[in-house]
Design a protein around this motif. Sequence first.
Motif, PDB file in Angstrom:
ATOM      1  N   ALA A  34       0.832  -1.211   0.000  1.00  0.00           N
ATOM      2  CA  ALA A  34       0.000   0.000   0.000  1.00  0.00           C
ATOM      3  C   ALA A  34       0.867   1.261   0.000  1.00  0.00           C
ATOM      4  O   ALA A  34       0.541   2.241  -0.684  1.00  0.00           O
ATOM      5  CB  ALA A  34      -0.931  -0.006   1.215  1.00  0.00           C
ATOM      6  N   ILE A  35       1.966   1.252   0.741  1.00  0.00           N
ATOM      7  CA  ILE A  35       2.870   2.410   0.757  1.00  0.00           C
ATOM      8  C   ILE A  35       3.455   2.636  -0.626  1.00  0.00           C
ATOM      9  O   ILE A  35       3.557   3.766  -1.111  1.00  0.00           O
ATOM     10  CB  ILE A  35       3.994   2.212   1.803  1.00  0.00           C
ATOM     11  N   ARG A  36       3.840   1.561  -1.288  1.00  0.00           N
ATOM     12  CA  ARG A  36       4.391   1.674  -2.641  1.00  0.00           C
ATOM     13  C   ARG A  36       3.373   2.279  -3.604  1.00  0.00           C
ATOM     14  O   ARG A  36       3.705   3.123  -4.435  1.00  0.00           O
ATOM     15  CB  ARG A  36       4.823   0.279  -3.116  1.00  0.00           C
ATOM     16  N   VAL A  37       2.108   1.854  -3.481  1.00  0.00           N
ATOM     17  CA  VAL A  37       1.060   2.402  -4.336  1.00  0.00           C
ATOM     18  C   VAL A  37       0.874   3.890  -4.056  1.00  0.00           C
ATOM     19  O   VAL A  37       0.701   4.697  -4.979  1.00  0.00           O
ATOM     20  CB  VAL A  37      -0.270   1.646  -4.120  1.00  0.00           C
ATOM     21  N   VAL A  38       0.917   4.282  -2.785  1.00  0.00           N
ATOM     22  CA  VAL A  38       0.758   5.693  -2.411  1.00  0.00           C
ATOM     23  C   VAL A  38       1.845   6.549  -3.049  1.00  0.00           C
ATOM     24  O   VAL A  38       1.556   7.576  -3.682  1.00  0.00           O
ATOM     25  CB  VAL A  38       0.762   5.862  -0.874  1.00  0.00           C
ATOM     26  N   VAL A  39       3.102   6.152  -2.923  1.00  0.00           N
ATOM     27  CA  VAL A  39       4.185   6.990  -3.455  1.00  0.00           C
ATOM     28  C   VAL A  39       4.228   6.954  -4.975  1.00  0.00           C
ATOM     29  O   VAL A  39       4.611   7.939  -5.620  1.00  0.00           O
ATOM     30  CB  VAL A  39       5.555   6.588  -2.849  1.00  0.00           C
ATOM     31  N   GLU A  40       3.822   5.831  -5.573  1.00  0.00           N
ATOM     32  CA  GLU A  40       3.774   5.775  -7.036  1.00  0.00           C
ATOM     33  C   GLU A  40       2.644   6.631  -7.593  1.00  0.00           C
ATOM     34  O   GLU A  40       2.670   7.009  -8.763  1.00  0.00           O
ATOM     35  CB  GLU A  40       3.613   4.327  -7.513  1.00  0.00           C
ATOM     36  N   ALA A  41       1.632   6.929  -6.748  1.00  0.00           N
ATOM     37  CA  ALA A  41       0.511   7.776  -7.169  1.00  0.00           C
ATOM     38  C   ALA A  41       0.820   9.252  -6.973  1.00  0.00           C
ATOM     39  O   ALA A  41      -0.084  10.092  -7.043  1.00  0.00           O
ATOM     40  CB  ALA A  41      -0.747   7.390  -6.393  1.00  0.00           C
ATOM     41  N   ASP A  42       2.084   9.570  -6.719  1.00  0.00           N
ATOM     42  CA  ASP A  42       2.552  10.950  -6.565  1.00  0.00           C
ATOM     43  C   ASP A  42       1.993  11.645  -5.322  1.00  0.00           C
ATOM     44  O   ASP A  42       1.853  12.875  -5.296  1.00  0.00           O
ATOM     45  CB  ASP A  42       2.229  11.787  -7.812  1.00  0.00           C
ATOM     46  N   ILE A  43       1.673  10.860  -4.294  1.00  0.00           N
ATOM     47  CA  ILE A  43       1.414  11.439  -2.978  1.00  0.00           C
ATOM     48  C   ILE A  43       2.753  11.473  -2.262  1.00  0.00           C
ATOM     49  O   ILE A  43       3.342  10.417  -2.004  1.00  0.00           O
ATOM     50  CB  ILE A  43       0.395  10.604  -2.170  1.00  0.00           C
ATOM     51  N   PRO A  44       3.299  12.647  -1.948  1.00  0.00           N
ATOM     52  CA  PRO A  44       4.617  12.718  -1.324  1.00  0.00           C
ATOM     53  C   PRO A  44       4.686  11.877  -0.054  1.00  0.00           C
ATOM     54  O   PRO A  44       3.698  11.797   0.695  1.00  0.00           O
ATOM     55  CB  PRO A  44       4.783  14.209  -1.017  1.00  0.00           C
ATOM     56  N   PRO A  45       5.824  11.226   0.213  1.00  0.00           N
ATOM     57  CA  PRO A  45       5.903  10.261   1.313  1.00  0.00           C
ATOM     58  C   PRO A  45       5.613  10.844   2.693  1.00  0.00           C
ATOM     59  O   PRO A  45       4.868  10.236   3.474  1.00  0.00           O
ATOM     60  CB  PRO A  45       7.339   9.733   1.222  1.00  0.00           C
ATOM     61  N   PHE A  46       6.174  12.018   3.014  1.00  0.00           N
ATOM     62  CA  PHE A  46       5.924  12.598   4.342  1.00  0.00           C
ATOM     63  C   PHE A  46       4.469  13.023   4.482  1.00  0.00           C
ATOM     64  O   PHE A  46       3.846  12.827   5.533  1.00  0.00           O
ATOM     65  CB  PHE A  46       6.851  13.786   4.592  1.00  0.00           C
ATOM     66  N   LEU A  47       3.911  13.583   3.428  1.00  0.00           N
ATOM     67  CA  LEU A  47       2.513  14.000   3.460  1.00  0.00           C
ATOM     68  C   LEU A  47       1.595  12.786   3.600  1.00  0.00           C
ATOM     69  O   LEU A  47       0.666  12.779   4.426  1.00  0.00           O
ATOM     70  CB  LEU A  47       2.164  14.770   2.190  1.00  0.00           C
ATOM     71  N   GLY A  48       1.835  11.759   2.790  1.00  0.00           N
ATOM     72  CA  GLY A  48       0.996  10.568   2.837  1.00  0.00           C
ATOM     73  C   GLY A  48       1.022   9.890   4.197  1.00  0.00           C
ATOM     74  O   GLY A  48      -0.027   9.562   4.766  1.00  0.00           O
ATOM     75  N   MET A  49       2.231   9.685   4.739  1.00  0.00           N
ATOM     76  CA  MET A  49       2.325   9.016   6.041  1.00  0.00           C
ATOM     77  C   MET A  49       1.836   9.924   7.167  1.00  0.00           C
ATOM     78  O   MET A  49       1.278   9.452   8.159  1.00  0.00           O
ATOM     79  CB  MET A  49       3.764   8.576   6.302  1.00  0.00           C
ATOM     80  N   GLY A  50       2.015  11.235   7.016  1.00  0.00           N
ATOM     81  CA  GLY A  50       1.503  12.164   8.020  1.00  0.00           C
ATOM     82  C   GLY A  50      -0.013  12.107   8.094  1.00  0.00           C
ATOM     83  O   GLY A  50      -0.603  12.042   9.188  1.00  0.00           O
ATOM     84  N   LEU A  51      -0.667  12.121   6.922  1.00  0.00           N
ATOM     85  CA  LEU A  51      -2.129  11.997   6.897  1.00  0.00           C
ATOM     86  C   LEU A  51      -2.564  10.650   7.454  1.00  0.00           C
ATOM     87  O   LEU A  51      -3.557  10.554   8.191  1.00  0.00           O
ATOM     88  CB  LEU A  51      -2.642  12.158   5.465  1.00  0.00           C
ATOM     89  N   ARG A  52      -1.823   9.607   7.101  1.00  0.00           N
ATOM     90  CA  ARG A  52      -2.168   8.263   7.589  1.00  0.00           C
ATOM     91  C   ARG A  52      -2.228   8.228   9.110  1.00  0.00           C
ATOM     92  O   ARG A  52      -3.233   7.800   9.687  1.00  0.00           O
ATOM     93  CB  ARG A  52      -1.131   7.251   7.082  1.00  0.00           C
ATOM     94  N   PHE A  53      -1.175   8.658   9.753  1.00  0.00           N
ATOM     95  CA  PHE A  53      -1.104   8.507  11.202  1.00  0.00           C
ATOM     96  C   PHE A  53      -1.940   9.541  11.950  1.00  0.00           C
ATOM     97  O   PHE A  53      -2.499   9.240  13.005  1.00  0.00           O
ATOM     98  CB  PHE A  53       0.356   8.543  11.658  1.00  0.00           C
TER      99      PHE A  53
END
Length: 321
Positions: A28-47
């Motif tokens: 799921a993390i790989r899909v998020v970053v491949e979809a051009d959601i920046p890693p810090f932003l994506g994980m920040g929203l997640r948590f």
Amino acid sequence: MTHAPARPAMIWAALIVVYVVWGSTYLAIRVVVEADIPPFLGMGLRFLVAGLLLLGFLRLRHGRERIRVGRRELRGAAVMGLLLLVLGNGMVAVAEQTVPSGLAALIVGAISLWFVLLQVAGGIRPPALTWAGVLIGLAGVAVISLPRGGIEGVEAWGVGILLLATISWAFGSYFSPRLGLPRNALVASAYEMLAGGVMLLVISAASGELGHVDPAAVPARGWLALAYLILLGSLLGYTAYGYLLANAPLSLIGTYAYVNPVVAVILGWAILSEPVTSIMMIGGALVVGGVVLVVNGERTSAKKERTEDSADLAPDEALAG
């Protein structure tokens, strides 16, 4: 009032959830970053979202007193959020911009090996079986990491970040008993996720990620993967793990450490067509085999200590234990 013992079916259902859900988070993390959601932003929203939802659930279910914590507990949760979620999971997302999910899972699967080395540094002497597991597992990490899994396009910096993330997670896990965390595991998890989410979003803003993301341009699969990480990877996974901690032996719970990487490799290959090279198979077998030996070595050591403690008691004291 006594509580009914946990049914084996419930324990195994929770264990399968931890096996599959936590093993699938790398995908799921790989899909998020491949979809051009920046890693810090994506994980920040997640948590952040997962922490708010979990805290709200605990508030509604158990009342305000259950989620009330002191300053020391908040500080401890913030430290854990930094070590586990920012420098741990957040860095995994950064690394997965170049490292396939299965390869990332195999490297991160060595967490328990680093944990043993931290115990050794703290003066604990593990049994020979544990030492054998550590040496075999670290050899597997080297086999995978040095040639970068034998996969073209994997950057050395991504593998290096994964190694640092793994050490940070082990470091946080080792020092967690000294941090004065909230006693309830789910309350502690909620505040850790809140703290980690806030820190990740601050890093995202400071690094300029917010100026490089267009929510409308992110494909649906990216948002679905992020929702999966929030609802299943964080909420369901933590709930199942908390249930296991309360109802299952640690020796059984510990098996997730060597099942998760296998699940991640299979899912990455089946869903994202990630390559599975001979280097990954050989190194992964060494890592998983090493972790199996470590888990079994620690289990044997714990049983031996319990037996010796019981033998040292007088007969009436042993019965009262």
